[in-house]
Design an enzyme around this catalytic site. Structure first.
Site, mmCIF file in Angstrom:
data_model
loop_
_atom_site.group_PDB
_atom_site.id
_atom_site.type_symbol
_atom_site.label_atom_id
_atom_site.label_comp_id
_atom_site.label_asym_id
_atom_site.label_seq_id
_atom_site.Cartn_x
_atom_site.Cartn_y
_atom_site.Cartn_z
ATOM 1 N N CYS A 249 -8.738 -2.650 -46.243
ATOM 2 C CA CYS A 249 -8.396 -1.250 -45.980
ATOM 3 C C CYS A 249 -9.596 -0.338 -46.200
ATOM 4 O O CYS A 249 -10.277 -0.418 -47.232
ATOM 5 C CB CYS A 249 -7.247 -0.833 -46.893
ATOM 6 N N CYS B 181 8.730 -1.699 -37.957
ATOM 7 C CA CYS B 181 8.486 -1.265 -36.574
ATOM 8 C C CYS B 181 7.090 -1.615 -36.073
ATOM 9 O O CYS B 181 6.836 -1.626 -34.882
ATOM 10 C CB CYS B 181 8.717 0.243 -36.445
ATOM 11 N N THR C 248 -0.717 -1.586 -5.777
ATOM 12 C CA THR C 248 -0.999 -0.394 -6.566
ATOM 13 C C THR C 248 0.225 0.502 -6.765
ATOM 14 O O THR C 248 1.164 0.492 -5.983
ATOM 15 C CB THR C 248 -2.122 0.424 -5.912
ATOM 16 N N CYS D 30 -8.611 5.109 -44.402
ATOM 17 C CA CYS D 30 -8.693 6.213 -43.438
ATOM 18 C C CYS D 30 -7.401 7.023 -43.408
ATOM 19 O O CYS D 30 -7.403 8.193 -43.015
ATOM 20 C CB CYS D 30 -9.008 5.673 -42.037
ATOM 21 N N CYS E 36 0.839 -1.202 0.000
ATOM 22 C CA CYS E 36 0.000 0.000 0.000
ATOM 23 C C CYS E 36 0.876 1.256 0.000
ATOM 24 O O CYS E 36 1.679 1.463 0.917
ATOM 25 C CB CYS E 36 -0.904 -0.004 1.219
ATOM 26 N N CYS F 230 3.146 6.938 -40.001
ATOM 27 C CA CYS F 230 4.460 6.598 -40.561
ATOM 28 C C CYS F 230 5.145 7.832 -41.146
ATOM 29 O O CYS F 230 6.349 8.035 -40.955
ATOM 30 C CB CYS F 230 4.292 5.512 -41.628
#
Length: 437
Positions: free
Chosen positions: A347, A385, A205, A350, A139, A357
């Site tokens: 695809c 990547c 936590t 969009c 804690c 990229c």
């Protein structure tokens, strides 16, 4: 049907899903409802020593982080350990265990770092018939300022000392709950093992402030114009928790030490991932606080169905299966080459892959081809990547395709080598070079 019965440090439960020590396990009423819903076990909300109970704030106790769809991603909790009398908790624990003998009931404990304090409370807990104890060394707020919680969990010598006391004064299995608020999670885990702990549980936590009210300029949650750091939990902490579980599971000094995985587990898949990384069971809190106790039924059904589909007969088939595949960066194969591929049929044009990229990576995706909006990977620029995979809103539209050994990488103009090679042998690594005579 897959067998998901669980035995963790000798503690049996009908499934590996336990409720973590937290507000959902604060009293018999909650725990009884949880068991009726199907939870395999609970860790009772942390008990303190006899005397005046701790005092919680009487205002907001939670800050929150939401996703764009208002889905709860993380909670900041400033609540302390149980504020109910110790004897009341013990009496209820004993009755619940009598009513539900097939379910796991573990007592979380936090008392001062004094041998007599631990010696005094352990027999009282043992008398309830609890299956084990969990030492709350995690804690990060309220109790840590009093020399307990993470104030102990951040000092390996204290961890080892208290674990030794507990092993001396109780027959019950000891689970040591670790704080993530530390640089190297392996050190407290090693200390717990040296003290004789039966298992570790993690993560507790994470120290946090989730937000600031920009009208009052006070951290949230706000108590009379002031705010405090608290403990962060929920889906957002899952990656941190899994890394720490894996670190302990693959550390030569703690390998084989049973682990109870905690941190953002919301679905059966989350649980399976934790167990694949070495957890023997899992504990859940935020998901139950968000969706109610019956969410465990989806977890159980999902885990059973997946195990049946994959041919896993029991939990032992999956526990630790991913651990050998976790390695350090320096051992990754530098001769493995992959390129992004866009499925033109899937695809939706969009353009998110192109923007990501073009602006932030390697300018390896087209936007216009022959005057028409068209997104396609330029292999001569792609470094593999996979940023485009992660920003694409259509699952499976962009995939990473490995190049076969012997084929030419258009970016480097060199053939892909079939030989495994890593940074430890790379000519650019100064540590790999033979020292001059």
């Amino acid at each position: 049907m897959a067998d998901i019965r669980n035995t963790f440090v000798g503690i049996k439960s009908p499934n590996p899903f336990w409720l973590a020590s937290a507000p959902p396990t604060d009293k018999a009423y909650n725990v009884e409802r949880a068991f009726k819903a199907g939870w395999g076990g609970v860790v009772w909300k942390t008990l303190g020593e006899e005397g005046p109970p701790v005092v919680n704030v009487n205002g907001p106790r939670y800050g929150a982080i939401w996703g764009a769809d208002r889905r709860l991603l993380g909670l900041n909790n400033i609540e302390l350990i149980t504020d109910r009398d110790l004897q009341t908790n013990l009496r209820e624990m004993k009755q619940v265990k009598m009513n539900w003998p097939d379910r796991a009931l573990v007592a979380s404990i936090m008392v001062p770092c004094v041998e007599e304090s631990w010696k005094a409370i352990l027999p009282l807990v043992e008398e309830t018939g609890a299956d084990g104890i969990e030492l709350n060394f995690g804690c990060p707020h309220g109790m840590s300022e009093r020399g307990m919680g993470s104030a102990v969990g951040q000092v390996p010598e204290y961890i080892e000392m208290v674990v030794r006391w507990c092993k001396q004064y109780t027959r019950m299995p000891v689970i040591t709950k670790l704080t993530p608020n530390i640089t190297d999670i392996r050190k407290p885990a090693r200390a717990a093992k040296a003290g004789g702990t039966d298992a570790v549980s993690l993560i507790n936590t994470i120290n946090s402030i989730t937000g600031v009210d920009l009208d009052s300029f006070a951290p949230q949650p706000t108590i009379d114009g002031k705010g405090s750091h608290g403990g962060y939990c929920g889906p957002a902490v899952k990656p941190i928790a899994m890394n720490m579980v894996a670190e302990i599971a693959r550390d030569p000094e703690t390998h084989g030490l049973p682990i109870s995985g905690i941190g953002g587990i919301t679905t059966w898949r989350d649980a399976a991932e934790f167990m694949a990384l070495g957890a023997g069971n899992v504990q859940v809190c935020t998901a139950a606080m968000t969706y109610g106790f019956k969410i465990v039924q989806e977890m159980i059904a999902g885990l059973e169905n997946w195990m049946d589909e994959k041919g896993h007969a029991s939990l032992s088939d999956i526990i630790g299966r991913a651990t050998p595949n976790v390695t350090d960066w320096q051992y990754l194969n530098l001769n493995y080459v992959a390129k992004a591929h866009i499925d033109q049929d899937a695809c939706i044009k969009c353009g998110r892959c192109h923007i990501a990229c073009e602006d932030t990576s390697h300018q390896a995706i087209t936007a216009i081809v022959d005057g028409v909006r068209h997104f396609e990977v330029i292999e001569a620029e792609c470094v593999g990547c996979n940023l485009c995979v992660n920003v694409c809103p259509v699952e499976g539209c962009i995939t990473m395709e490995p190049l076969a050994a012997g084929s030419v990488d258009q970016r480097t103009g060199k053939p892909v080598s079939p030989i495994y090679a890593n940074w430890t042998t790379h000519p650019n690594n100064p540590m790999a070079k033979v020292a001059a005579e």
